[in-house]
Design a protein around this motif. Structure first.
Motif, short mmCIF file in Angstrom:
data_model
loop_
_atom_site.label_atom_id
_atom_site.label_comp_id
_atom_site.label_asym_id
_atom_site.label_seq_id
_atom_site.Cartn_x
_atom_site.Cartn_y
_atom_site.Cartn_z
N LYS A 190 0.82 -1.21 0.00
CA LYS A 190 0.00 0.00 0.00
C LYS A 190 0.85 1.27 0.00
CE LYS A 190 -4.14 -2.06 1.81
NZ LYS A 190 -5.23 -2.00 2.75
N ASP A 191 2.07 1.15 -0.49
CA ASP A 191 2.96 2.29 -0.62
C ASP A 191 2.66 2.97 -1.96
OD1 ASP A 191 5.00 4.14 -0.93
OD2 ASP A 191 6.58 2.75 -0.30
N LEU A 192 2.04 4.14 -1.92
CA LEU A 192 1.62 4.83 -3.13
C LEU A 192 2.76 5.12 -4.09
CD1 LEU A 192 -1.04 7.35 -1.74
CD2 LEU A 192 -1.43 5.31 -3.12
N SER A 193 3.97 5.27 -3.58
CA SER A 193 5.10 5.57 -4.46
C SER A 193 5.43 4.40 -5.39
CB SER A 193 6.33 5.95 -3.64
OG SER A 193 6.80 4.83 -2.90
N HIS A 194 4.92 3.22 -5.10
CA HIS A 194 5.15 2.05 -5.94
C HIS A 194 4.15 1.95 -7.09
CE1 HIS A 194 7.17 -0.07 -2.27
NE2 HIS A 194 7.91 0.89 -2.80
N TYR A 195 3.22 2.88 -7.18
CA TYR A 195 2.15 2.84 -8.18
C TYR A 195 2.20 4.11 -9.06
CZ TYR A 195 0.26 -0.90 -5.26
OH TYR A 195 0.08 -2.06 -4.56
N PRO A 196 3.08 4.13 -10.05
CA PRO A 196 3.22 5.35 -10.87
C PRO A 196 2.09 5.54 -11.90
CG PRO A 196 4.72 3.65 -11.66
CD PRO A 196 4.08 3.12 -10.40
N TYR A 197 1.33 4.51 -12.19
CA TYR A 197 0.26 4.62 -13.19
C TYR A 197 -1.08 4.73 -12.49
CZ TYR A 197 3.96 3.10 -16.31
OH TYR A 197 5.13 3.00 -16.99
N ASP B 273 -11.05 3.96 -8.59
CA ASP B 273 -9.74 4.61 -8.64
C ASP B 273 -8.71 3.48 -8.70
OD1 ASP B 273 -7.65 6.48 -8.40
OD2 ASP B 273 -7.69 6.32 -6.21
N VAL B 274 -7.98 3.39 -9.80
CA VAL B 274 -7.07 2.26 -10.02
C VAL B 274 -5.63 2.76 -10.08
CG1 VAL B 274 -6.52 0.31 -11.51
CG2 VAL B 274 -8.89 1.13 -11.36
N LYS B 275 -4.81 2.22 -9.17
CA LYS B 275 -3.39 2.52 -9.15
C LYS B 275 -2.66 1.27 -9.66
CE LYS B 275 -4.02 5.50 -5.15
NZ LYS B 275 -5.39 5.69 -5.48
N MET B 276 -1.61 1.47 -10.47
CA MET B 276 -0.92 0.34 -11.09
C MET B 276 0.58 0.49 -10.97
SD MET B 276 -3.35 0.48 -14.45
CE MET B 276 -3.57 2.26 -14.27
N LYS B 277 1.26 -0.62 -10.66
CA LYS B 277 2.72 -0.62 -10.59
C LYS B 277 3.33 -0.57 -11.98
CE LYS B 277 3.28 -2.97 -6.20
NZ LYS B 277 3.88 -4.10 -5.49
N SER B 278 2.69 -1.21 -12.93
CA SER B 278 3.11 -1.14 -14.33
C SER B 278 1.86 -0.89 -15.16
CB SER B 278 3.80 -2.44 -14.75
OG SER B 278 2.92 -3.53 -14.60
N TYR B 279 2.08 -0.48 -16.40
CA TYR B 279 0.94 -0.13 -17.25
C TYR B 279 0.03 -1.34 -17.47
CZ TYR B 279 -1.78 1.63 -21.14
OH TYR B 279 -2.81 2.02 -21.94
N VAL B 280 -1.25 -1.15 -17.25
CA VAL B 280 -2.28 -2.16 -17.53
C VAL B 280 -3.20 -1.54 -18.58
CG1 VAL B 280 -4.18 -3.50 -16.57
CG2 VAL B 280 -2.15 -3.09 -15.18
N SER B 281 -3.43 -2.27 -19.66
CA SER B 281 -4.20 -1.72 -20.77
C SER B 281 -5.67 -1.50 -20.39
CB SER B 281 -4.13 -2.65 -21.99
OG SER B 281 -4.88 -3.82 -21.75
N ASP B 282 -6.30 -0.60 -21.13
CA ASP B 282 -7.73 -0.36 -20.94
C ASP B 282 -8.51 -1.65 -21.13
OD1 ASP B 282 -6.97 2.26 -20.65
OD2 ASP B 282 -8.05 3.00 -22.40
#
Length: 120
Positions: free
Chosen positions: A44-51, A91-100
């Motif tokens: 749950k560290d927000l800094s790990h979710y750049p997307y 509200d979706v936070k992602m560590k790497s890009y996840v496609s639509d």
């Protein structure tokens, strides 16, 4: 005699309708009695979710709907989602890009519809 039969049929339909509505009120709109457990996100560290993506979700009307949408999205590796059933959003936070498409498919499998996706 025909009138009595018609009245009996209408009463039967009314009883079935009232029972169905009462069941819906007691268990939620989507079957809240299923015992579904929340998928918890370990990181749950927000800094790990750049997307990030904001989803508008159609059909999500109660707390159980919210849980189903969150679980569907949180089951995707590297995703942390929080849904809001009142606003019909996630509200979706992602560590790497996840496609639509991946996001739409996950929500669709849960029984809901993504009406729009906004990326920031």
């Amino acid at each position: 005699m025909g009138t009595v039969i018609i009245i009996a049929i209408l009463l039967g339909i009314g009883v079935v309708g009232v029972r169905s509505y009462m069941k819906k009120l007691s268990s939620g709109c989507c079957g809240a009695d299923s015992g579904e457990k929340k998928i918890k996100v370990a990181d749950k560290d927000l800094s790990h979710y750049p997307y990030h993506a904001d989803l508008s979700v159609g059909g999500m009307t109660c707390g159980h709907c919210k849980l189903r949408v969150e679980n569907a999205l949180n089951s995707i590796d590297g995703v942390w989602a929080k849904a809001n059933s009142e606003k019909g959003t996630a509200d979706v936070k992602m560590k790497s890009y996840v496609s639509d498409e991946q996001l739409r498919d996950a929500v669709s499998r849960a029984g809901y519809t993504v009406t729009s996706i906004n990326r920031n």
